[in-house]
Design a protein around this motif. Structure first.
Motif, PDB file in Angstrom:
ATOM      1  N   ALA A  16       0.649  -1.193  -0.037  1.00 60.97           N
ATOM      2  CA  ALA A  16      -0.290   0.038  -0.209  1.00 60.97           C
ATOM      3  C   ALA A  16       0.814   1.111   0.128  1.00 60.97           C
ATOM      4  O   ALA A  16       1.856   1.628   1.052  1.00 60.97           O
ATOM      5  CB  ALA A  16      -1.100  -0.463   1.504  1.00 60.97           C
ATOM      6  N   ALA A  17       0.636   1.811  -1.460  1.00 62.40           N
ATOM      7  CA  ALA A  17       1.748   3.182  -1.111  1.00 62.40           C
ATOM      8  C   ALA A  17       1.152   4.063  -0.622  1.00 62.40           C
ATOM      9  O   ALA A  17       0.179   4.847  -1.719  1.00 62.40           O
ATOM     10  CB  ALA A  17       2.034   3.278  -2.561  1.00 62.40           C
ATOM     11  N   ALA A  18       0.581   4.470   0.495  1.00 60.00           N
ATOM     12  CA  ALA A  18       0.136   5.721   1.708  1.00 60.00           C
ATOM     13  C   ALA A  18       0.852   6.737   2.096  1.00 60.00           C
ATOM     14  O   ALA A  18       0.601   7.469   2.804  1.00 60.00           O
ATOM     15  CB  ALA A  18      -0.384   4.419   2.917  1.00 60.00           C
ATOM     16  N   ASP A  19       1.838   7.096   1.496  1.00 56.00           N
ATOM     17  CA  ASP A  19       3.037   7.731   1.947  1.00 56.00           C
ATOM     18  C   ASP A  19       2.691   8.425   0.231  1.00 56.00           C
ATOM     19  O   ASP A  19       3.913   8.569  -0.463  1.00 56.00           O
ATOM     20  CB  ASP A  19       4.785   7.483   1.615  1.00 56.00           C
ATOM     21  N   LEU A  56       8.019   2.455  -4.750  1.00 52.71           N
ATOM     22  CA  LEU A  56       7.289   1.174  -3.815  1.00 52.71           C
ATOM     23  C   LEU A  56       6.536   0.692  -5.305  1.00 52.71           C
ATOM     24  O   LEU A  56       7.946  -0.947  -4.949  1.00 52.71           O
ATOM     25  CB  LEU A  56       6.437   1.831  -3.404  1.00 52.71           C
ATOM     26  N   THR A  57       7.039   1.431  -6.563  1.00 54.54           N
ATOM     27  CA  THR A  57       6.431   0.466  -8.095  1.00 54.54           C
ATOM     28  C   THR A  57       7.614  -0.191  -8.119  1.00 54.54           C
ATOM     29  O   THR A  57       7.047  -1.372  -8.530  1.00 54.54           O
ATOM     30  CB  THR A  57       5.444   1.998  -9.009  1.00 54.54           C
ATOM     31  N   ILE A  58       8.458   0.318  -8.155  1.00 51.80           N
ATOM     32  CA  ILE A  58       9.721  -0.221  -8.637  1.00 51.80           C
ATOM     33  C   ILE A  58       9.676  -1.426  -7.577  1.00 51.80           C
ATOM     34  O   ILE A  58       9.780  -2.851  -8.375  1.00 51.80           O
ATOM     35  CB  ILE A  58      10.523   0.085  -8.635  1.00 51.80           C
ATOM     36  N   TRP A  59       9.995  -1.503  -6.717  1.00 51.78           N
ATOM     37  CA  TRP A  59       9.967  -2.475  -5.942  1.00 51.78           C
ATOM     38  C   TRP A  59       9.005  -3.759  -5.578  1.00 51.78           C
ATOM     39  O   TRP A  59       9.363  -5.007  -5.777  1.00 51.78           O
ATOM     40  CB  TRP A  59      10.396  -2.276  -4.348  1.00 51.78           C
ATOM     41  N   ALA A  60       7.748  -3.617  -5.784  1.00 48.84           N
ATOM     42  CA  ALA A  60       6.603  -4.374  -6.003  1.00 48.84           C
ATOM     43  C   ALA A  60       6.733  -4.852  -7.354  1.00 48.84           C
ATOM     44  O   ALA A  60       6.629  -5.922  -7.499  1.00 48.84           O
ATOM     45  CB  ALA A  60       4.956  -3.349  -6.030  1.00 48.84           C
ATOM     46  N   ARG A  99       9.976  -6.006  -8.216  1.00 44.34           N
ATOM     47  CA  ARG A  99      10.366  -6.511  -8.898  1.00 44.34           C
ATOM     48  C   ARG A  99      10.473  -7.980  -7.772  1.00 44.34           C
ATOM     49  O   ARG A  99      11.063  -9.159  -7.876  1.00 44.34           O
ATOM     50  CB  ARG A  99      12.175  -5.611  -8.305  1.00 44.34           C
ATOM     51  N   ALA A 100       9.513  -7.859  -7.371  1.00 41.97           N
ATOM     52  CA  ALA A 100       9.169  -8.373  -6.327  1.00 41.97           C
ATOM     53  C   ALA A 100       7.964  -9.488  -6.027  1.00 41.97           C
ATOM     54  O   ALA A 100       7.994 -10.388  -5.541  1.00 41.97           O
ATOM     55  CB  ALA A 100       9.087  -8.193  -4.511  1.00 41.97           C
ATOM     56  N   GLY A 101       7.322  -8.586  -6.833  1.00 43.22           N
ATOM     57  CA  GLY A 101       6.590  -9.839  -7.570  1.00 43.22           C
ATOM     58  C   GLY A 101       5.495  -9.541  -7.043  1.00 43.22           C
ATOM     59  O   GLY A 101       4.381 -10.512  -6.557  1.00 43.22           O
ATOM     60  N   ALA A 102       5.146  -8.193  -6.368  1.00 43.09           N
ATOM     61  CA  ALA A 102       3.958  -8.124  -5.301  1.00 43.09           C
ATOM     62  C   ALA A 102       3.052  -6.999  -5.993  1.00 43.09           C
ATOM     63  O   ALA A 102       3.207  -6.398  -7.021  1.00 43.09           O
ATOM     64  CB  ALA A 102       4.851  -6.932  -3.977  1.00 43.09           C
ATOM     65  N   ASP A 103       1.546  -6.682  -5.620  1.00 45.68           N
ATOM     66  CA  ASP A 103       0.818  -6.583  -6.521  1.00 45.68           C
ATOM     67  C   ASP A 103       0.574  -4.839  -5.700  1.00 45.68           C
ATOM     68  O   ASP A 103       1.561  -4.525  -4.506  1.00 45.68           O
ATOM     69  CB  ASP A 103      -0.514  -6.938  -5.818  1.00 45.68           C
ATOM     70  N   ILE A 104       0.170  -3.487  -5.907  1.00 46.74           N
ATOM     71  CA  ILE A 104       0.703  -2.694  -5.475  1.00 46.74           C
ATOM     72  C   ILE A 104      -0.798  -1.981  -5.624  1.00 46.74           C
ATOM     73  O   ILE A 104      -1.065  -1.383  -6.170  1.00 46.74           O
ATOM     74  CB  ILE A 104       1.938  -1.409  -5.846  1.00 46.74           C
ATOM     75  N   VAL A 105      -0.926  -0.864  -4.502  1.00 42.51           N
ATOM     76  CA  VAL A 105      -2.550   0.043  -4.666  1.00 42.51           C
ATOM     77  C   VAL A 105      -1.945   1.280  -4.551  1.00 42.51           C
ATOM     78  O   VAL A 105      -1.446   2.203  -3.427  1.00 42.51           O
ATOM     79  CB  VAL A 105      -3.679  -0.450  -3.240  1.00 42.51           C
ATOM     80  N   LYS A 106      -1.814   2.130  -5.369  1.00 45.91           N
ATOM     81  CA  LYS A 106      -1.885   3.388  -5.529  1.00 45.91           C
ATOM     82  C   LYS A 106      -3.050   4.532  -6.314  1.00 45.91           C
ATOM     83  O   LYS A 106      -2.934   4.749  -6.860  1.00 45.91           O
ATOM     84  CB  LYS A 106      -0.397   3.215  -5.610  1.00 45.91           C
ATOM     85  N   HIS A 107      -2.774   5.934  -5.222  1.00 40.69           N
ATOM     86  CA  HIS A 107      -3.100   7.241  -5.392  1.00 40.69           C
ATOM     87  C   HIS A 107      -2.429   7.523  -5.914  1.00 40.69           C
ATOM     88  O   HIS A 107      -1.376   7.584  -6.077  1.00 40.69           O
ATOM     89  CB  HIS A 107      -3.936   7.604  -4.857  1.00 40.69           C
ATOM     90  N   LYS A 108      -2.683   9.003  -6.877  1.00 42.63           N
ATOM     91  CA  LYS A 108      -2.049  10.074  -6.969  1.00 42.63           C
ATOM     92  C   LYS A 108      -1.249  10.851  -5.823  1.00 42.63           C
ATOM     93  O   LYS A 108      -1.855  10.955  -4.697  1.00 42.63           O
ATOM     94  CB  LYS A 108      -2.415  11.296  -7.698  1.00 42.63           C
ATOM     95  N   GLU A 109      -0.109  11.606  -6.632  1.00 45.71           N
ATOM     96  CA  GLU A 109       0.964  12.665  -4.840  1.00 45.71           C
ATOM     97  C   GLU A 109      -0.258  13.453  -4.195  1.00 45.71           C
ATOM     98  O   GLU A 109      -0.850  13.155  -4.779  1.00 45.71           O
ATOM     99  CB  GLU A 109       1.438  12.854  -5.886  1.00 45.71           C
ATOM    100  N   GLN A 110      -0.269  13.524  -3.188  1.00 45.98           N
ATOM    101  CA  GLN A 110      -1.236  14.146  -2.297  1.00 45.98           C
ATOM    102  C   GLN A 110      -2.153  13.388  -1.599  1.00 45.98           C
ATOM    103  O   GLN A 110      -3.369  14.428  -1.062  1.00 45.98           O
ATOM    104  CB  GLN A 110      -1.496  15.737  -3.073  1.00 45.98           C
ATOM    105  N   ALA A 111      -2.615  12.797  -1.789  1.00 52.47           N
ATOM    106  CA  ALA A 111      -3.919  12.098  -2.266  1.00 52.47           C
ATOM    107  C   ALA A 111      -4.286  11.691  -0.531  1.00 52.47           C
ATOM    108  O   ALA A 111      -3.541  11.097   0.186  1.00 52.47           O
ATOM    109  CB  ALA A 111      -4.476  10.478  -2.709  1.00 52.47           C
TER     110      ALA A 111
END
Length: 325
Positions: free
Chosen positions: A154-157, A167-171, A173-185
């Motif tokens: 969860a990209a909550a920062d 975090l998207t790059i790490w996800a 490369r780790a084979g993980a899902d990611i949930v993200k919103h726009k900056e300042q969300a």
């Protein structure tokens, strides 16, 4: 595939990696080990027994090694109580080593999560900006996926520039899902959507990145408490862990940070990152003694295998052993 530093991450930790990790850990603690060895030898010059001057000098040596005043005083009291059996440098080193090992072991080993923990297992990762939260989350995700778990990050920062991108790059490369919103969300909205997505997909683990500083008038700790409430609303037993990442190079400032976070969030474990040649190894002793929170992981570099479970006997050996193993 290289990590964020451009280096090729090796395979997940195993026996070979653990051996290599110990060697690198021992090198990282070289400055502290040398200070202990030479300092104690100098203190004992011309003496055949413990006296007040030696104890005072030893206390100063411990404090300057980032063990901290309170922990150093506790160690001096222990050593003073055993002064009758200390008559040379080696005996003093042995007693100090035993007492430090006891402090490092007091909170026990991190161990594995209980088998009945419901899915997803939710882990909040907190800490001030710059301590290595993003890198730590990436390494934890890679370790978990290598062990066969499905992971969602969860990209909550949403307030720090480039945090979501990293975090998207790490996800990926780790084979993980990611949930993200726009900056300042709203970070809480990211957390909510992440928990819902993880439950819908049957994910094993959720790793939640959090802000270390807000660019608004909202208090950081209040924002973190809000995120924790949202997690608990969706999964009453969660978060199952709240890991605090500390930068070993900041010394006693890390203890102050930990106390503040712990008062608000009830931290369940510490990740001590950036334990490199500039850090003083005594900070690990101070963390275990002053916080009463398990030190679960230590990191000594940027590669995946450089984040390992904290092993108190191994750390003590690396801190005191003069001969490479």
């Amino acid at each position: 595939m290289p990590d964020l530093t451009g280096k090729q991450p090796p395979s997940p930790p195993g026996s070979t990696e653990r051996t290599g990790f110990f060697s690198r850990l021992r090198n990282r603690l070289g400055k502290t080990r040398k200070a202990f060895s030479l300092g104690i030898e100098k203190l004992f010059e011309g003496k055949t027994a413990i006296d007040d001057d030696l104890l005072e000098g030893l206390e100063e040596l411990l404090i300057t090694s980032d063990i901290g005043v309170r922990t150093s005083m506790a160690l001096i009291e222990k050593i003073s109580g055993q002064s009758s059996k200390i008559s040379d440098t080696d005996q003093l080193k042995t007693v100090l080593r035993e007492e430090i090992a006891a402090l490092l072991s007091v909170t026990g080993s991190p161990g594995s999560p209980p088998p009945d923990t419901e899915k997803p297992r939710v882990i909040m990762v907190v800490g001030v900006n710059g301590v290595g939260k993003t890198t730590t989350i990436g390494k934890l995700a890679a370790r978990a996926t290598a062990q066969g778990d499905t992971v969602l990050i969860a990209a909550a920062d949403t307030f720090r520039a480039a945090a979501i991108e990293q975090l998207t790059i790490w996800a990926d490369r780790a084979g993980a899902d990611i949930v993200k919103h726009k900056e300042q969300a709203d970070p809480a909205a990211v957390v909510y959507d992440s928990i819902e997505a993880a439950r819908a997909r049957g994910v094993d683990m959720v790793l939640i990145d959090t802000a270390g500083r807000l660019h608004t008038k909202v208090n950081l700790m209040e924002e973190l408490k809000k995120m924790r409430r949202i997690i608990s609303d969706r999964i009453p037993s969660a978060p199952h862990e709240i890991l605090l990442v500390l930068d070993a190079t900041t010394g006693q400032n890390a203890i102050s940070q930990a106390k503040r976070f712990n008062e608000v969030l009830s931290i369940t474990g510490i990740v001590l990152a950036k334990l490199d040649g500039t850090a003083k190894g005594g900070i690990a002793v101070s963390i275990c003694q002053e916080l009463n929170v398990p030190l679960k992981y230590i990191g000594i570099g940027e590669n995946i295998q450089d984040l390992q479970d904290f092993d108190a006997p191994q750390f003590t050996e690396a801190l005191f052993e003069d001969t490479p193993q």
